[in-house]
Design a protein around this motif. Sequence first.
Motif, PDB file in Angstrom:
ATOM      1  N   GLU A 100       0.822  -1.216   0.000  1.00 13.09           N
ATOM      2  CA  GLU A 100       0.000   0.000   0.000  1.00 13.09           C
ATOM      3  C   GLU A 100       0.850   1.258   0.000  1.00 13.09           C
ATOM      4  OE1 GLU A 100      -3.338   0.145   2.698  1.00 13.09           O
ATOM      5  OE2 GLU A 100      -3.538  -2.045   2.610  1.00 13.09           O
ATOM      6  N   TYR A 141      -1.448  -0.398  -7.641  1.00  5.47           N
ATOM      7  CA  TYR A 141      -2.466  -0.866  -6.694  1.00  5.47           C
ATOM      8  C   TYR A 141      -3.696   0.021  -6.843  1.00  5.47           C
ATOM      9  CZ  TYR A 141      -4.742  -1.942  -2.229  1.00  5.47           C
ATOM     10  OH  TYR A 141      -5.641  -2.307  -1.252  1.00  5.47           O
ATOM     11  N   THR A 142      -4.851  -0.601  -7.013  1.00  4.23           N
ATOM     12  CA  THR A 142      -6.103   0.144  -7.214  1.00  4.23           C
ATOM     13  C   THR A 142      -6.651   0.740  -5.924  1.00  4.23           C
ATOM     14  OG1 THR A 142      -7.477  -1.810  -6.857  1.00  4.23           O
ATOM     15  CG2 THR A 142      -6.759  -1.349  -9.144  1.00  4.23           C
ATOM     16  N   ASP A 144      -8.202  -1.205  -3.820  1.00 10.22           N
ATOM     17  CA  ASP A 144      -9.238  -2.169  -3.467  1.00 10.22           C
ATOM     18  C   ASP A 144      -8.596  -3.542  -3.277  1.00 10.22           C
ATOM     19  OD1 ASP A 144     -11.350  -3.945  -3.276  1.00 10.22           O
ATOM     20  OD2 ASP A 144     -12.321  -3.309  -5.138  1.00 10.22           O
ATOM     21  N   ASN A 146      -9.841  -6.326  -2.791  1.00  6.58           N
ATOM     22  CA  ASN A 146     -10.584  -7.392  -3.458  1.00  6.58           C
ATOM     23  C   ASN A 146     -10.361  -7.396  -4.973  1.00  6.58           C
ATOM     24  OD1 ASN A 146     -11.800  -8.411  -1.087  1.00  6.58           O
ATOM     25  ND2 ASN A 146     -13.208  -6.662  -1.122  1.00  6.58           N
ATOM     26  N   ASP A 147      -9.889  -6.291  -5.508  1.00  2.96           N
ATOM     27  CA  ASP A 147      -9.579  -6.155  -6.933  1.00  2.96           C
ATOM     28  C   ASP A 147      -8.357  -5.244  -7.042  1.00  2.96           C
ATOM     29  OD1 ASP A 147      -9.730  -6.291  -9.692  1.00  2.96           O
ATOM     30  OD2 ASP A 147     -11.334  -4.798  -9.841  1.00  2.96           O
ATOM     31  N   PRO A 148      -7.177  -5.759  -6.606  1.00  2.59           N
ATOM     32  CA  PRO A 148      -6.022  -4.883  -6.403  1.00  2.59           C
ATOM     33  C   PRO A 148      -5.229  -4.495  -7.648  1.00  2.59           C
ATOM     34  CG  PRO A 148      -5.444  -7.125  -5.834  1.00  2.59           C
ATOM     35  CD  PRO A 148      -6.920  -7.122  -6.156  1.00  2.59           C
TER      36      PRO A 148
END
Length: 185
Positions: A100, A141-142, A144, A146-148
């Motif tokens: 992150e 990294y998005t 999210d 769960n959907d990175p």
Amino acid sequence: MRRKLLPLAITMVLGCVTAATGLAAGSTQVEHFSDTHPTNVCGFSGTIAIHGTSVLRDTGNGTYFANYGFFGVFTADNGKSVTFSFAGPVKQTSPPAIDEQAGTVTIMTTYGGLFEKFSITGGPTLTRDAGPVTFIDVYEYTGDPNDPVGDFISTTLSGLHGPHPDLLSGFSLRCDVLVPYLQDA
């Protein structure tokens, strides 16, 4: 440069791998595929016909194991054709590693077997990459978990064993060997 030279076949493999995210944990998906459409290979217009099988297993821990086999024929508008193939296992070696603070996601994927082979149709092999190789792909990294996975940033290769002349050339060797054959009248 690498992204521009990847053959349709590799794109299809990655598309199948991407489909893994829709599998239930522990499930296996088998797909037989074939497709024919116009395309351009190394600056030559023509038609590509591809067929194969993918077996994709979600391991249930954020990784997958797959086995692919496909074969394709590119026929240039001048009538010359080349064949290409890929066969072997593909394994995501660990779940996506999210950093992150750096804003990145790292995914390690190991390919084995025949990474790629290009031949004159009915004739000799022009280039062949075979043996294990691990791709360490870094994405944005998005935000999210769960959907990175966001946009692609970079790839590093590791664990190369066996001949990988095209891979080590940044995928330029294939055009270096295909163009003289395809343009020869």
